[in-house]
Design an enzyme around this catalytic site. Structure first.
Site, PDB file in Angstrom:
ATOM      1  N   PHE A  69       5.958   2.100   8.961  1.00  0.00           N
ATOM      2  CA  PHE A  69       6.240   1.824   7.551  1.00  0.00           C
ATOM      3  C   PHE A  69       5.976   0.356   7.248  1.00  0.00           C
ATOM      4  O   PHE A  69       5.936  -0.499   8.132  1.00  0.00           O
ATOM      5  CB  PHE A  69       7.675   2.211   7.177  1.00  0.00           C
ATOM      6  N   CYS A  70       5.786   0.086   5.950  1.00  0.00           N
ATOM      7  CA  CYS A  70       5.568  -1.274   5.458  1.00  0.00           C
ATOM      8  C   CYS A  70       6.005  -1.284   3.999  1.00  0.00           C
ATOM      9  O   CYS A  70       6.676  -0.359   3.541  1.00  0.00           O
ATOM     10  CB  CYS A  70       4.116  -1.692   5.631  1.00  0.00           C
ATOM     11  N   THR A  71       5.631  -2.299   3.258  1.00  0.00           N
ATOM     12  CA  THR A  71       6.111  -2.431   1.879  1.00  0.00           C
ATOM     13  C   THR A  71       5.618  -1.291   0.994  1.00  0.00           C
ATOM     14  O   THR A  71       6.413  -0.612   0.349  1.00  0.00           O
ATOM     15  CB  THR A  71       5.665  -3.780   1.283  1.00  0.00           C
TER      16      THR A  71
END
Length: 268
Positions: free
Chosen positions: A200-202
């Protein structure tokens, strides 16, 4: 449709938008853009005409943008983009603020829209499997995926972003830039082999490349979080996540209801 038992949306209610009238969007798409240089001037002119501020990044591998302005102007710009068949399915993530958190409107052409320095990773040629926010919410609540396999979340962001907030128990390799991710993966991948890994990331862009690299490195049970943390905040109640989400504009950190502090300083 969200799966049965999905959490309720956490995005701001309509009445809040009367006092936070600025629409902020983030969006990306990996799609071949051999005409990136030519697109730059046209998109810059269109954004300026709509009185938008923010950043658009273009590369031969795709587009990545962060824009703010009135809802009508922002959505009109996206609608115009969608008339190009390559951008017809753009689905921006939305949040609201009282002020525009950018000072300028910039359109840049880069070698990559998110730099990894791994030319063999070509997301437009085929994505890694994705898991949507409500499904991840359910997996984290039950402690395993639908096959009974333990689930771990892998934060692909830079260390200072992680420090603003992350999923409970997320793996954090303390990278300082995304180009460090491949070496960090090779150093730690043995510990991931028997688990379902959700990168996951922004907003999804980094975890999409990360998931592809993990699969290339031989990890079988890998997913990317569709839409990243911002989509998780939008589509769930934010449970299993602590702190906020760092964003690269004057708001700095968004809370799980996609709100920010009432006073923000525009990005330099």
């Amino acid at each position: 449709m969200p799966p049965e038992g999905a959490a309720g949306a956490g995005a701001p209610f309509a009445q809040e938008r009367a006092v936070t009238p600025i629409l902020n969007i983030s969006c990306y798409k990996f799609v071949p853009l051999p005409d990136a240089q030519a697109l730059r001037g046209a998109l810059h002119a269109q954004a300026l005409a709509a009185d938008l501020k923010g950043t658009i990044l273009l590369a031969e591998e795709g587009i990545n943008f962060f824009l703010a302005g009135s809802a009508q102007a922002v959505r009109g710009f996206v609608d115009a983009l969608r008339t190009d068949a390559r951008f017809a399915d753009l689905q921006p993530k939305e949040s609201w603020s009282a002020q525009v958190p950018f000072r300028k409107m910039l359109v840049k052409v880069k070698h990559e829209i998110i730099r990894m320095d791994r030319p063999a990773i070509v997301p437009s040629a085929g994505r890694a499997p994705a898991v949507d926010a409500p499904t991840l919410h359910r997996w984290l609540a039950q402690g395993h995926d639908d096959s009974g396999r333990p689930v771990v979340t892998l934060d692909t962001r830079n260390d200072f972003e992680v420090d603003a907030g992350t999923f409970d128990g997320a793996i954090d390799w303390r990278i300082t830039k995304f180009t460090e991710f491949p070496d960090a993966l090779r150093a730690h991948k043995a510990a991931l082999a028997d688990k379902t890994v959700v990168s996951f990331c922004t907003g999804g862009i980094r975890c999409e490349k990360a998931a592809l690299l993990m699969r290339e490195e031989g990890l079988e049970h890998v997913y990317q979080l569709e839409g990243g943390i911002l989509k998780y905040f939008e589509e769930t109640d934010g449970a299993h996540y602590h702190g906020g989400c760092f964003v690269f504009d004057g708001r700095r950190v968004l809370q799980s209801d996609l709100s920010t502090q009432p006073e923000i300083a525009p990005e330099m």
